[in-house]
Design an enzyme around this catalytic site. Structure first.
Site, short mmCIF file in Angstrom:
data_model
loop_
_atom_site.label_atom_id
_atom_site.label_comp_id
_atom_site.label_asym_id
_atom_site.label_seq_id
_atom_site.Cartn_x
_atom_site.Cartn_y
_atom_site.Cartn_z
N LYS A 136 -15.35 3.48 -3.56
CA LYS A 136 -14.44 4.10 -4.18
C LYS A 136 -15.14 5.23 -5.00
CE LYS A 136 -10.72 0.69 -4.31
NZ LYS A 136 -9.50 0.35 -5.17
N TYR A 138 -2.58 3.96 1.39
CA TYR A 138 -1.80 3.11 0.38
C TYR A 138 -0.28 2.93 0.44
CZ TYR A 138 -6.53 1.78 -1.87
OH TYR A 138 -7.71 1.57 -2.37
#
Ligand code: CMP
Length: 138
Positions: free
Chosen positions: A9, A49
């Site tokens: 990330k 997501y």
């Protein structure tokens, strides 16, 4: 042999920890058989997501995931999905076991350093989101 999708990330790339996290992955016996550094748009993060779109943290999560470069990877190994989740540690680094990636590197539940697929079925879907067969060299 199994494959799973991993994302390092933006908190990892920002702190120049890509190699450190990759070291943990390889030490655990997982092979990085595809890897690309990209900067997700907000829309791409929202698409990836989408399963979380009703959750309270969805907007913040997608804003964070598009805030800087990420490294998307395909990992291969025995029981790769479960094995990677084991070395990542719990979603919230405060609850992660000692020696796990999130315990040692994560900044918060949002900036938690790594994503890994949560099931064999989702691994297939998530790998196909970022990689074509030609990108994956097992
Ligand atoms: P990840 O495995 O990438 O999947 C969804 C992400 O949402 C998760 O890791 C966390 O980084 C992030 N997130 C932020 N807040 C929460 C929360 N309250 N519960 C679960 N996940 C959260």
């Amino acid at each position: 042999m199994q494959r799973t999708l991993s994302i390092l990330k933006p908190d990892v790339t920002r702190r120049n920890l890509t190699g450190a996290v990759n070291g943990r992955i390889e030490s655990a016996g997982l092979r990085i058989i595809a890897q690309r550094r990209i900067h997700l748009s907000l829309e791409q993060a929202q698409q990836f997501y989408a399963v979380h779109q009703e959750r309270s943290f969805f907007n913040d999560l997608c804003t964070f995931m598009s805030s800087g470069p990420v490294v998307v990877q395909v990992l291969q190994g025995e029981n790769a999905v479960e094995q990677y989740r084991k070395i990542m540690g719990a979603t919230n680094p405060a609850n992660a076991d000692e020696g796990t990636i999130r315990r040692d590197f994560a900044e918060s539940i949002e900036a938690n350093s790594v994503h890994g697929s949560d099931s064999f079925e989702n691994a297939g879907i998530e790998i196909a989101f970022f990689f074509s067969q030609m990108d994956i060299v097992g």
